[in-house]
Each structure stands twice: as structure tokens, then as C-alpha cells.
Design a protein around this motif. Structure first.
Motif, short mmCIF file in Angstrom:
data_model
loop_
_atom_site.label_atom_id
_atom_site.label_comp_id
_atom_site.label_asym_id
_atom_site.label_seq_id
_atom_site.Cartn_x
_atom_site.Cartn_y
_atom_site.Cartn_z
N GLY A 143 -13.11 1.06 4.43
CA GLY A 143 -11.91 1.51 5.13
C GLY A 143 -10.88 2.06 4.16
N VAL A 144 -9.65 2.16 4.62
CA VAL A 144 -8.60 2.72 3.77
C VAL A 144 -7.80 1.60 3.11
N LYS A 145 -7.31 1.92 1.93
CA LYS A 145 -6.46 1.00 1.17
C LYS A 145 -5.27 1.80 0.68
N MET A 146 -4.09 1.31 0.98
CA MET A 146 -2.86 2.00 0.60
C MET A 146 -2.50 1.63 -0.84
N ILE A 147 -2.43 2.65 -1.69
CA ILE A 147 -2.16 2.43 -3.12
C ILE A 147 -0.66 2.47 -3.34
N LEU A 148 -0.13 1.36 -3.86
CA LEU A 148 1.31 1.26 -4.06
C LEU A 148 1.79 2.01 -5.29
N LYS A 149 2.97 2.57 -5.14
CA LYS A 149 3.68 3.22 -6.24
C LYS A 149 4.63 2.15 -6.78
N LEU A 150 4.22 1.49 -7.84
CA LEU A 150 4.94 0.33 -8.33
C LEU A 150 6.39 0.64 -8.70
N ASN A 151 6.64 1.83 -9.22
CA ASN A 151 8.01 2.17 -9.62
C ASN A 151 8.95 2.25 -8.42
N SER A 152 8.46 2.58 -7.23
CA SER A 152 9.30 2.60 -6.03
C SER A 152 9.47 1.20 -5.46
#
Length: 170
Positions: A143-152
Motif C-alpha cells: 500500500g501507500v506510506k506517507m513520507i514525512l518531511k522532518l524539517n516541517s
């Protein structure tokens, strides 16, 4: 597949072993992930000491083997409703720009390999929400996995204020 690890001082080899690997965790029944190279360790939930005048999503600080770390509830950071912590709740200890911080998540799922060709740009939205925290959407066979933008996710002004007030070390 070789599960043995060899002791190798070559930093390039260490970087290659982390390439395209993501720590996948569950938050509000969805799969999110962080690049594994930001992750220091995963710990079970523990007592959090509240810090007065903290921002709503900064739950407080923990003492991790003598080191004081700020802890962020990722659910609250995304604007989700608070959920009571359970025995599955984990704290992901990350290092970003020299600051160690704990991220409270519902549970840990796995370490997944997501290749660049499996990542798409997240859709844009009209209002401020969790899509602003995403660097991409990983498409895997599960399935899909949302990749986090750690700096945000980790607002630098907020973390610097905590760091200054508590004199935290990275």
C-alpha cells in the motif's frame, strides 16, 4: 539474504546500508515513515514531564539514560485528536540539525525499502494540514506510506526555544 553484519569502518558502506530505508509507523490508522538515517532509536512510552508554556504539540521532556529530550506528539502536530497512550505507543528518537527529539506515534510497523521510483510527489491541498509535512508518497506492494518531511514536522523555532530554555544537548 545475509543477516550477518560485518564490522566495517568505511562510512560509505554505512551510508549505503541506510539508503532507501524508512522507519514505518502507524498514526491514526495510516502508515507514515521517516528516513531511517534520522532515527537514533525507538523506545517504549515513558513518563513525560510537562514544560510550562510549551506549544500544544510538545508534550514535554523525557529523561533518556541521563539525557533530557523534548517530546512531540505527532498526532497533535497533525491536528488529529488526542488518543490515550497504550502499551503499543512508542517514542521515536530522532536527530535533526543537531537536536535530538522524541516523536510519539501510535505504534511501529517495520523498516521498509522504498526506492526513488516508488515515490510520488504528495498532492497539494488548499489548507494547512498534514500534506505540508509530507515529502512524498511511497508506493509499496503493501500500500501507500506517507513520507514525512522532518524539517516541517520539527519547527526549528519551537525546538530552538526548548533547547535554549532547557540547555539541551544534541
Amino acid at each position: 539474504m545475509n543477516s550477518n553484519f560485518e564490522d566495517d569502518d568505511d562510512d560509505d558502506d554505512n551510508i549505503d546500508t541506510l539508503k532507501d530505508k524508512y522507519l514505518v509507523f502507524i498514526l491514526a490508522k495510516e502508515f507514515y515513515c521517516l528516513e531511517i538515517n534520522y532515527v537514533i532509536e525507538i523506545t517504549g512510552f515513558q513518563k513525560i514531564t510537562e514544560v510550562p508554556d510549551s506549544i500544544y504539540f510538545i508534550k514535554g521532556i523525557i529523561n533518556l539514560r541521563g539525557r533530557i529530550l523534548p517530546v512531540i506528539d505527532v498526532r497533535l502536530r497533525f491536528g488529529f485528536h488526542f488518543k490515550e497512550y497504550t502499551d503499543r505507543t512508542c517514542i521515536i528518537i530522532c536527530n535533526y540539525n543537531g537536536i535530538n527529539v522524541g516523536l510519539i506515534v501510535d505504534s511501529i510497523s517495520e523498516v521498509a525499502v522504498i526506492l526513488p521510483e516508488q515515490i510520488e510527489t504528495p498532492p497539494s491541498t488548499n489548507k494547512m494540514n498534514k500534506s505540508n509535512f509530507l515529502s512524498g508518497i511511497g508506493k509499496t506492494k503493501d500500500g501507500v506510506k506517507m513520507i514525512l518531511k522532518l524539517n516541517s514536522l520539527l519547527d526549528q523555532d519551537d525546538l530552538k526555544n526548548i533547547d535554549t530554555n532547557l540547555n539541551l544537548e544534541a
